[in-house]
Design an enzyme around this catalytic site. Structure first.
Site, mmCIF file in Angstrom:
data_model
loop_
_atom_site.group_PDB
_atom_site.id
_atom_site.type_symbol
_atom_site.label_atom_id
_atom_site.label_comp_id
_atom_site.label_asym_id
_atom_site.label_seq_id
_atom_site.Cartn_x
_atom_site.Cartn_y
_atom_site.Cartn_z
ATOM 1 N N GLN A 11 0.872 -1.203 0.201
ATOM 2 C CA GLN A 11 -0.013 -0.083 0.207
ATOM 3 C C GLN A 11 1.069 1.346 0.033
ATOM 4 O O GLN A 11 1.856 1.349 0.771
ATOM 5 C CB GLN A 11 -0.765 -0.029 1.320
ATOM 6 C CG GLN A 11 -2.029 0.856 1.103
ATOM 7 C CD GLN A 11 -3.138 0.399 1.955
ATOM 8 O OE1 GLN A 11 -3.207 -0.940 2.291
ATOM 9 N NE2 GLN A 11 -4.062 1.290 2.477
ATOM 10 N N SER A 90 3.295 -6.365 3.302
ATOM 11 C CA SER A 90 1.846 -6.258 3.751
ATOM 12 C C SER A 90 0.942 -6.766 2.862
ATOM 13 O O SER A 90 1.070 -7.805 2.757
ATOM 14 C CB SER A 90 1.660 -4.732 3.780
ATOM 15 O OG SER A 90 0.477 -4.233 4.689
ATOM 16 N N LEU A 91 -0.133 -6.031 2.268
ATOM 17 C CA LEU A 91 -1.110 -6.493 1.276
ATOM 18 C C LEU A 91 -0.518 -7.299 0.263
ATOM 19 O O LEU A 91 -0.989 -8.216 -0.487
ATOM 20 C CB LEU A 91 -1.930 -5.487 0.682
ATOM 21 C CG LEU A 91 -1.764 -4.713 -0.472
ATOM 22 C CD1 LEU A 91 -2.056 -5.341 -1.826
ATOM 23 C CD2 LEU A 91 -2.226 -3.420 -0.258
ATOM 24 N N ARG A 115 -9.831 -8.133 3.473
ATOM 25 C CA ARG A 115 -8.955 -7.607 4.275
ATOM 26 C C ARG A 115 -8.877 -6.412 4.294
ATOM 27 O O ARG A 115 -8.697 -5.402 5.468
ATOM 28 C CB ARG A 115 -7.635 -8.353 3.841
ATOM 29 C CG ARG A 115 -6.355 -7.803 4.721
ATOM 30 C CD ARG A 115 -5.116 -8.374 4.058
ATOM 31 N NE ARG A 115 -3.948 -8.250 4.671
ATOM 32 C CZ ARG A 115 -3.145 -6.984 4.695
ATOM 33 N NH1 ARG A 115 -3.307 -6.107 3.755
ATOM 34 N NH2 ARG A 115 -2.203 -6.879 5.204
ATOM 35 N N HIS A 195 -0.700 -2.595 10.875
ATOM 36 C CA HIS A 195 0.483 -3.387 11.561
ATOM 37 C C HIS A 195 0.797 -3.260 13.009
ATOM 38 O O HIS A 195 1.934 -3.413 13.300
ATOM 39 C CB HIS A 195 1.652 -3.611 10.778
ATOM 40 C CG HIS A 195 1.395 -3.826 9.452
ATOM 41 N ND1 HIS A 195 1.072 -5.301 8.930
ATOM 42 C CD2 HIS A 195 1.299 -3.354 8.138
ATOM 43 C CE1 HIS A 195 0.716 -5.339 7.615
ATOM 44 N NE2 HIS A 195 1.049 -4.414 7.035
ATOM 45 N N GLN A 243 -0.084 -11.198 10.597
ATOM 46 C CA GLN A 243 0.469 -10.311 9.740
ATOM 47 C C GLN A 243 -0.065 -8.781 9.857
ATOM 48 O O GLN A 243 0.344 -7.708 9.874
ATOM 49 C CB GLN A 243 0.460 -10.601 8.427
ATOM 50 C CG GLN A 243 1.453 -9.615 7.462
ATOM 51 C CD GLN A 243 0.583 -9.096 6.328
ATOM 52 O OE1 GLN A 243 -0.774 -8.915 6.401
ATOM 53 N NE2 GLN A 243 1.174 -9.138 5.226
#
Length: 308
Positions: A11, A90-91, A115, A195, A243
Protein backbone atom coordinates in the site's frame (compact mmCIF):
# COMPACT_ATOMS: atom_id res chain seq x y z
CA UNK A 1 22.91 -16.60 -12.05
CA UNK A 2 21.58 -17.34 -8.57
CA UNK A 3 17.98 -17.42 -7.47
CA UNK A 4 15.22 -15.03 -8.56
CA UNK A 5 12.69 -13.60 -6.10
CA UNK A 6 9.48 -11.82 -7.04
CA UNK A 7 8.61 -9.21 -4.42
CA UNK A 8 5.04 -7.88 -4.36
CA UNK A 9 4.51 -4.18 -3.65
CA UNK A 10 2.34 -2.84 -0.84
CA UNK A 11 0.00 0.00 0.00
CA UNK A 12 1.18 3.51 -0.86
CA UNK A 13 2.30 2.73 -4.40
CA UNK A 14 -1.15 3.13 -5.98
CA UNK A 15 -1.49 5.45 -8.98
CA UNK A 16 -4.19 6.28 -11.50
CA UNK A 17 -4.06 4.06 -14.58
CA UNK A 18 -2.06 1.32 -12.89
CA UNK A 19 -2.14 -2.03 -14.63
CA UNK A 20 -3.78 -0.82 -17.83
CA UNK A 21 -0.88 -1.50 -20.20
CA UNK A 22 -0.28 -4.89 -18.57
CA UNK A 23 -3.94 -5.73 -19.16
CA UNK A 24 -3.55 -4.81 -22.83
CA UNK A 25 -0.18 -6.55 -23.34
CA UNK A 26 -0.55 -9.85 -21.46
CA UNK A 27 -3.37 -12.42 -21.60
CA UNK A 28 -2.27 -13.74 -18.20
CA UNK A 29 -2.49 -10.26 -16.67
CA UNK A 30 -5.87 -9.68 -18.31
CA UNK A 31 -7.17 -12.91 -16.77
CA UNK A 32 -6.30 -11.65 -13.27
CA UNK A 33 -8.23 -8.41 -13.78
CA UNK A 34 -11.17 -10.18 -15.41
CA UNK A 35 -11.43 -12.58 -12.45
CA UNK A 36 -11.43 -9.65 -10.03
CA UNK A 37 -14.06 -7.80 -12.03
CA UNK A 38 -16.45 -10.75 -11.77
CA UNK A 39 -16.11 -10.77 -7.98
CA UNK A 40 -16.00 -7.01 -7.37
CA UNK A 41 -17.51 -5.11 -10.33
CA UNK A 42 -15.80 -1.78 -10.91
CA UNK A 43 -12.30 -2.92 -9.94
CA UNK A 44 -10.90 -2.53 -13.47
CA UNK A 45 -12.37 0.95 -13.76
CA UNK A 46 -10.88 1.96 -10.42
CA UNK A 47 -7.40 0.78 -11.40
CA UNK A 48 -7.42 2.31 -14.86
CA UNK A 49 -9.46 5.49 -14.38
CA UNK A 50 -9.97 6.52 -10.75
CA UNK A 51 -8.01 9.40 -9.19
CA UNK A 52 -5.39 8.63 -6.56
CA UNK A 53 -7.71 9.95 -3.83
CA UNK A 54 -10.23 7.18 -4.52
CA UNK A 55 -7.53 4.56 -4.90
CA UNK A 56 -6.04 5.60 -1.56
CA UNK A 57 -9.15 4.56 0.39
CA UNK A 58 -8.01 1.31 2.01
CA UNK A 59 -11.01 -0.77 0.95
CA UNK A 60 -10.18 0.23 -2.67
CA UNK A 61 -6.39 0.26 -2.39
CA UNK A 62 -5.97 -3.33 -1.35
CA UNK A 63 -8.02 -5.15 -4.02
CA UNK A 64 -6.72 -2.84 -6.76
CA UNK A 65 -3.05 -3.19 -5.82
CA UNK A 66 -3.51 -6.95 -5.43
CA UNK A 67 -4.65 -7.07 -9.07
CA UNK A 68 -1.65 -5.13 -10.35
CA UNK A 69 0.76 -7.17 -8.21
CA UNK A 70 -0.60 -10.53 -9.31
CA UNK A 71 -1.06 -9.44 -12.94
CA UNK A 72 2.58 -8.34 -13.18
CA UNK A 73 3.79 -11.61 -11.70
CA UNK A 74 1.61 -13.72 -13.97
CA UNK A 75 2.78 -11.73 -16.99
CA UNK A 76 6.38 -12.53 -16.04
CA UNK A 77 5.56 -16.21 -15.62
CA UNK A 78 3.78 -16.16 -18.99
CA UNK A 79 6.96 -14.72 -20.54
CA UNK A 80 9.04 -17.58 -19.16
CA UNK A 81 10.56 -15.89 -16.10
CA UNK A 82 10.30 -18.18 -13.07
CA UNK A 83 10.51 -17.26 -9.40
CA UNK A 84 12.59 -19.34 -6.98
CA UNK A 85 11.06 -17.49 -4.03
CA UNK A 86 8.44 -14.82 -3.38
CA UNK A 87 7.64 -12.28 -0.68
CA UNK A 88 5.16 -9.44 -0.42
CA UNK A 89 5.06 -6.24 1.60
CA UNK A 90 1.89 -6.11 3.72
CA UNK A 91 -1.05 -6.60 1.32
CA UNK A 92 1.53 -7.75 -1.25
CA UNK A 93 1.90 -10.89 0.83
CA UNK A 94 -1.66 -11.92 -0.07
CA UNK A 95 -0.73 -11.63 -3.76
CA UNK A 96 2.49 -13.56 -3.08
CA UNK A 97 0.76 -16.54 -1.45
CA UNK A 98 -1.81 -16.52 -4.26
CA UNK A 99 0.91 -16.53 -6.92
CA UNK A 100 2.57 -19.42 -5.08
CA UNK A 101 -0.61 -21.48 -5.49
CA UNK A 102 -1.85 -21.42 -1.90
CA UNK A 103 -5.10 -19.82 -3.13
CA UNK A 104 -6.70 -19.51 -6.54
CA UNK A 105 -6.76 -16.00 -8.01
CA UNK A 106 -10.45 -15.74 -7.12
CA UNK A 107 -9.85 -16.88 -3.53
CA UNK A 108 -6.92 -14.52 -3.07
CA UNK A 109 -8.86 -11.59 -4.45
CA UNK A 110 -11.87 -12.29 -2.25
CA UNK A 111 -9.57 -12.53 0.77
CA UNK A 112 -7.75 -9.26 0.08
CA UNK A 113 -11.06 -7.46 -0.51
CA UNK A 114 -12.32 -8.53 2.91
CA UNK A 115 -8.91 -7.68 4.41
CA UNK A 116 -9.10 -4.14 3.06
CA UNK A 117 -12.62 -3.65 4.41
CA UNK A 118 -11.63 -4.99 7.84
CA UNK A 119 -8.50 -2.85 8.09
CA UNK A 120 -10.39 0.29 7.08
CA UNK A 121 -13.07 -0.44 9.70
CA UNK A 122 -10.38 -0.95 12.36
CA UNK A 123 -8.63 2.28 11.35
CA UNK A 124 -11.87 4.24 11.68
CA UNK A 125 -12.19 3.21 15.34
CA UNK A 126 -8.94 4.92 16.45
CA UNK A 127 -7.45 8.34 15.64
CA UNK A 128 -4.06 7.04 14.56
CA UNK A 129 -1.43 7.71 11.92
CA UNK A 130 1.95 6.47 10.66
CA UNK A 131 5.36 8.05 10.11
CA UNK A 132 8.64 6.81 8.66
CA UNK A 133 11.57 7.40 11.01
CA UNK A 134 14.89 7.97 9.27
CA UNK A 135 18.53 8.24 10.42
CA UNK A 136 18.09 6.28 13.65
CA UNK A 137 18.83 2.65 14.52
CA UNK A 138 15.94 0.25 14.96
CA UNK A 139 16.90 -0.10 18.61
CA UNK A 140 16.72 3.66 19.20
CA UNK A 141 13.30 3.94 17.55
CA UNK A 142 12.03 1.01 19.63
CA UNK A 143 13.33 2.73 22.77
CA UNK A 144 11.54 5.99 21.88
CA UNK A 145 8.32 4.09 21.15
CA UNK A 146 8.38 2.61 24.66
CA UNK A 147 8.48 6.15 26.05
CA UNK A 148 5.19 7.16 24.40
CA UNK A 149 1.85 5.51 25.03
CA UNK A 150 0.22 4.06 21.91
CA UNK A 151 3.24 4.35 19.59
CA UNK A 152 4.58 1.16 18.00
CA UNK A 153 7.35 0.15 15.55
CA UNK A 154 5.53 -1.51 12.66
CA UNK A 155 7.44 -1.63 9.35
CA UNK A 156 11.12 -2.58 9.48
CA UNK A 157 11.85 -1.36 5.95
CA UNK A 158 15.65 -1.26 5.74
CA UNK A 159 18.60 -0.07 7.87
CA UNK A 160 17.88 3.50 8.98
CA UNK A 161 14.18 3.39 8.06
CA UNK A 162 11.55 2.14 10.48
CA UNK A 163 7.88 3.09 10.23
CA UNK A 164 5.86 3.66 13.39
CA UNK A 165 2.11 3.70 14.00
CA UNK A 166 0.65 5.68 16.83
CA UNK A 167 -2.17 7.61 18.37
CA UNK A 168 -2.21 11.10 16.89
CA UNK A 169 -2.31 12.45 20.45
CA UNK A 170 1.04 10.76 21.17
CA UNK A 171 2.86 11.15 17.85
CA UNK A 172 3.63 14.86 18.31
CA UNK A 173 5.74 14.29 21.39
CA UNK A 174 7.29 11.17 19.89
CA UNK A 175 8.38 13.08 16.77
CA UNK A 176 9.92 15.80 18.95
CA UNK A 177 12.00 13.11 20.67
CA UNK A 178 13.00 11.69 17.29
CA UNK A 179 14.32 15.10 16.22
CA UNK A 180 16.09 15.61 19.56
CA UNK A 181 17.97 12.34 18.93
CA UNK A 182 19.09 13.32 15.41
CA UNK A 183 16.38 11.50 13.49
CA UNK A 184 13.81 12.63 10.98
CA UNK A 185 10.09 11.78 10.86
CA UNK A 186 8.14 11.72 7.58
CA UNK A 187 4.35 11.45 7.98
CA UNK A 188 2.75 8.85 5.70
CA UNK A 189 -0.44 9.37 3.72
CA UNK A 190 -2.38 6.42 5.12
CA UNK A 191 -5.76 6.16 6.80
CA UNK A 192 -4.68 4.49 10.03
CA UNK A 193 -2.08 2.77 12.16
CA UNK A 194 -1.59 -0.48 10.27
CA UNK A 195 0.38 -3.50 11.52
CA UNK A 196 -0.13 -2.42 15.12
CA UNK A 197 -2.43 -3.44 17.99
CA UNK A 198 -4.96 -0.96 16.54
CA UNK A 199 -5.65 -3.62 13.88
CA UNK A 200 -6.61 -6.40 16.29
CA UNK A 201 -10.28 -6.34 15.22
CA UNK A 202 -9.16 -6.72 11.59
CA UNK A 203 -7.08 -9.76 12.55
CA UNK A 204 -10.10 -11.31 14.23
CA UNK A 205 -12.24 -10.69 11.15
CA UNK A 206 -9.56 -12.17 8.87
CA UNK A 207 -9.37 -15.27 11.05
CA UNK A 208 -13.11 -15.74 10.56
CA UNK A 209 -12.75 -15.43 6.78
CA UNK A 210 -9.75 -17.76 6.59
CA UNK A 211 -11.51 -20.32 8.78
CA UNK A 212 -13.73 -21.27 5.87
CA UNK A 213 -10.97 -21.35 3.23
CA UNK A 214 -8.81 -24.20 1.99
CA UNK A 215 -5.08 -23.42 1.92
CA UNK A 216 -2.83 -25.45 -0.37
CA UNK A 217 0.90 -26.05 0.07
CA UNK A 218 3.03 -23.35 -1.61
CA UNK A 219 4.51 -24.35 -4.97
CA UNK A 220 7.38 -21.87 -4.44
CA UNK A 221 8.77 -20.68 -1.08
CA UNK A 222 6.87 -17.67 0.33
CA UNK A 223 8.72 -15.64 2.97
CA UNK A 224 6.36 -14.27 5.64
CA UNK A 225 6.25 -10.68 6.94
CA UNK A 226 5.63 -11.93 10.48
CA UNK A 227 8.60 -14.31 10.75
CA UNK A 228 10.84 -13.56 7.73
CA UNK A 229 10.81 -17.35 7.23
CA UNK A 230 9.05 -19.49 4.59
CA UNK A 231 5.38 -20.39 4.94
CA UNK A 232 3.98 -23.88 5.20
CA UNK A 233 0.38 -24.82 4.43
CA UNK A 234 -0.05 -25.51 8.16
CA UNK A 235 1.13 -22.04 9.26
CA UNK A 236 -0.51 -20.01 6.48
CA UNK A 237 -3.74 -19.00 8.21
CA UNK A 238 -1.98 -18.04 11.43
CA UNK A 239 0.66 -16.00 9.60
CA UNK A 240 -1.88 -14.11 7.46
CA UNK A 241 -3.92 -13.27 10.56
CA UNK A 242 -0.95 -12.14 12.67
CA UNK A 243 0.55 -10.13 9.83
CA UNK A 244 -2.30 -7.59 9.97
CA UNK A 245 -1.70 -6.50 13.58
CA UNK A 246 2.06 -7.15 13.89
CA UNK A 247 5.16 -5.57 12.32
CA UNK A 248 6.23 -6.14 8.72
CA UNK A 249 9.81 -7.42 9.02
CA UNK A 250 10.85 -6.48 5.51
CA UNK A 251 14.51 -5.82 6.27
CA UNK A 252 14.83 -9.25 7.88
CA UNK A 253 12.94 -10.86 4.99
CA UNK A 254 15.27 -9.44 2.35
CA UNK A 255 18.32 -10.37 4.44
CA UNK A 256 17.00 -13.95 4.67
CA UNK A 257 16.36 -14.10 0.91
CA UNK A 258 19.93 -12.92 0.24
CA UNK A 259 21.26 -15.46 2.74
CA UNK A 260 19.30 -18.21 0.95
CA UNK A 261 20.95 -17.44 -2.40
CA UNK A 262 18.67 -14.88 -4.07
CA UNK A 263 20.69 -12.45 -6.18
CA UNK A 264 17.95 -11.12 -8.49
CA UNK A 265 14.87 -9.30 -7.22
CA UNK A 266 11.93 -8.31 -9.43
CA UNK A 267 9.38 -6.01 -7.81
CA UNK A 268 5.94 -6.77 -9.23
CA UNK A 269 3.14 -4.24 -8.92
CA UNK A 270 2.83 -0.48 -8.79
CA UNK A 271 5.89 1.66 -8.15
CA UNK A 272 9.50 0.94 -7.22
CA UNK A 273 9.43 1.34 -3.44
CA UNK A 274 10.75 -2.15 -2.70
CA UNK A 275 13.51 -1.75 -5.30
CA UNK A 276 14.77 1.26 -3.37
CA UNK A 277 14.69 -0.56 -0.04
CA UNK A 278 16.54 -3.59 -1.43
CA UNK A 279 19.24 -1.36 -2.94
CA UNK A 280 19.89 -0.08 0.58
CA UNK A 281 20.58 -3.66 1.71
CA UNK A 282 22.62 -5.10 -1.17
CA UNK A 283 25.12 -3.50 -3.51
CA UNK A 284 25.43 -6.61 -5.65
CA UNK A 285 21.84 -7.79 -6.15
CA UNK A 286 20.27 -7.24 -9.57
CA UNK A 287 17.00 -5.38 -9.12
CA UNK A 288 14.18 -4.84 -11.63
CA UNK A 289 10.53 -3.86 -11.48
CA UNK A 290 7.45 -4.74 -13.51
CA UNK A 291 4.48 -2.37 -13.31
CA UNK A 292 3.54 -1.85 -16.99
CA UNK A 293 4.17 -3.27 -20.46
CA UNK A 294 7.45 -1.37 -20.93
CA UNK A 295 9.00 -2.46 -17.62
CA UNK A 296 7.76 -6.02 -18.26
CA UNK A 297 9.62 -6.13 -21.59
CA UNK A 298 12.75 -4.64 -20.01
CA UNK A 299 12.81 -7.09 -17.10
CA UNK A 300 12.22 -10.12 -19.35
CA UNK A 301 15.03 -9.02 -21.68
CA UNK A 302 17.42 -8.45 -18.77
CA UNK A 303 16.77 -11.84 -17.19
CA UNK A 304 17.13 -13.60 -20.54
CA UNK A 305 20.45 -11.84 -21.11
CA UNK A 306 21.69 -12.95 -17.69
CA UNK A 307 20.77 -16.54 -18.51
CA UNK A 308 22.27 -16.49 -22.00
Amino acid sequence: MGKVAFVFSGQGAQNSGMGKSLYEASPAAKAVFDTAEQIRPGTIGQCFESPVEELSVTKNTQPCLFCVDLAAAEALREAGVAADAVAGFSLGEVAAVTFAGMFTAAEGFSLVTKRGEAMQAAAEKVDSAMAAILKLSNEKVEELCRMHQGVYPVNYNCPGQLVVAGLKSSLGGFIEDVAANGGKAVPLKVSGGFHSPFMESASIRLAEVLGGMDVKAPQVPVYANYTAEPYTAQTAKELLVKQVSNPVRWQQTVEKLLEDGVDTFIEVGAGKTLCGLIKRMSRTAKIYNVEDAASLAAAVAAVREENA
